[in-house]
Design a protein around this motif. Sequence first.
Motif, PDB file in Angstrom:
ATOM      1  N   THR A  81      -3.920  -2.420  -7.433  1.00  0.00           N
ATOM      2  CA  THR A  81      -2.701  -2.966  -7.699  1.00  0.00           C
ATOM      3  C   THR A  81      -2.195  -3.008  -6.302  1.00  0.00           C
ATOM      4  O   THR A  81      -2.198  -2.141  -5.245  1.00  0.00           O
ATOM      5  CB  THR A  81      -1.605  -2.243  -8.444  1.00  0.00           C
ATOM      6  OG1 THR A  81      -2.123  -2.003  -9.562  1.00  0.00           O
ATOM      7  CG2 THR A  81      -0.292  -3.119  -8.537  1.00  0.00           C
TER       8      THR A  81
ATOM      9  N   ASP B 197       2.520   0.636 -14.187  1.00  0.00           N
ATOM     10  CA  ASP B 197       1.335  -0.351 -14.080  1.00  0.00           C
ATOM     11  C   ASP B 197       1.157  -0.690 -12.649  1.00  0.00           C
ATOM     12  O   ASP B 197       0.102  -0.978 -12.031  1.00  0.00           O
ATOM     13  CB  ASP B 197       1.781  -1.506 -14.636  1.00  0.00           C
ATOM     14  CG  ASP B 197       1.582  -1.736 -16.199  1.00  0.00           C
ATOM     15  OD1 ASP B 197       1.085  -0.842 -16.752  1.00  0.00           O
ATOM     16  OD2 ASP B 197       2.170  -2.576 -16.760  1.00  0.00           O
ATOM     17  N   ALA B 198       2.316  -0.234 -11.806  1.00  0.00           N
ATOM     18  CA  ALA B 198       1.909  -0.579 -10.162  1.00  0.00           C
ATOM     19  C   ALA B 198       1.162   0.665  -9.672  1.00  0.00           C
ATOM     20  O   ALA B 198       0.688   0.383  -8.596  1.00  0.00           O
ATOM     21  CB  ALA B 198       3.499  -0.481  -9.760  1.00  0.00           C
TER      22      ALA B 198
ATOM     23  N   ARG C 297      -2.969  -1.707  -1.044  1.00  0.00           N
ATOM     24  CA  ARG C 297      -3.568  -1.627  -2.345  1.00  0.00           C
ATOM     25  C   ARG C 297      -3.523  -0.177  -2.646  1.00  0.00           C
ATOM     26  O   ARG C 297      -3.958   0.655  -2.137  1.00  0.00           O
ATOM     27  CB  ARG C 297      -4.964  -2.154  -2.278  1.00  0.00           C
ATOM     28  CG  ARG C 297      -5.803  -2.110  -3.662  1.00  0.00           C
ATOM     29  CD  ARG C 297      -6.987  -2.729  -3.703  1.00  0.00           C
ATOM     30  NE  ARG C 297      -6.748  -4.403  -3.615  1.00  0.00           N
ATOM     31  CZ  ARG C 297      -7.464  -5.224  -2.851  1.00  0.00           C
ATOM     32  NH1 ARG C 297      -8.603  -4.794  -2.092  1.00  0.00           N
ATOM     33  NH2 ARG C 297      -7.055  -6.443  -2.914  1.00  0.00           N
TER      34      ARG C 297
ATOM     35  N   TRP D 269       6.523  -3.843  -6.107  1.00  0.00           N
ATOM     36  CA  TRP D 269       5.498  -4.392  -6.911  1.00  0.00           C
ATOM     37  C   TRP D 269       6.066  -5.523  -7.326  1.00  0.00           C
ATOM     38  O   TRP D 269       6.858  -5.735  -8.053  1.00  0.00           O
ATOM     39  CB  TRP D 269       5.193  -3.322  -8.090  1.00  0.00           C
ATOM     40  CG  TRP D 269       4.219  -3.837  -8.938  1.00  0.00           C
ATOM     41  CD1 TRP D 269       2.560  -4.344  -8.366  1.00  0.00           C
ATOM     42  CD2 TRP D 269       4.291  -3.931 -10.229  1.00  0.00           C
ATOM     43  NE1 TRP D 269       2.297  -4.768  -9.906  1.00  0.00           N
ATOM     44  CE2 TRP D 269       2.965  -4.304 -10.873  1.00  0.00           C
ATOM     45  CE3 TRP D 269       4.987  -3.310 -11.361  1.00  0.00           C
ATOM     46  CZ2 TRP D 269       2.732  -4.799 -12.008  1.00  0.00           C
ATOM     47  CZ3 TRP D 269       4.850  -3.624 -12.463  1.00  0.00           C
ATOM     48  CH2 TRP D 269       3.837  -4.230 -12.963  1.00  0.00           C
TER      49      TRP D 269
END
Length: 123
Positions: free
Chosen positions: A77, A71-72, A93, A120
């Motif tokens: 993100t 997910d990171a 980012r 993260w």
Amino acid sequence: MRTARMLLPLAAVLLLGACRLLLPAPPPARVPVLPTDALKPSPRLLVGRIIAVDRQQGLAFVELASEAPADALQEGTELIARTLALAETGRIRASRYVRGRTLGATILHGQPAPGEEVVWLAP
């Protein structure tokens, strides 16, 4: 004689079952309760280390750790660059550029430098 041989195992099973009923039950397992000031795991998960920075174009390249959360690595993100002393040096980012174990990122602010770790803040 034959009947006695057949009843002997049955009697042994019944005797062992009865002994189990007479023994006290073990106490239930206790769930440990943490005090309010106990150390808890950090919500910040290690993504990797900065291996290169291009300040003119505002880019940073991150070598991903083997346990980097998927997910990171999603485009957009926000990640945190910090020193080994855990002092934040900048925010980056994640871009869609992921090649092998390298992530490209845009520097949002600060002065991230090679060798710093990238974390993260997990939701």
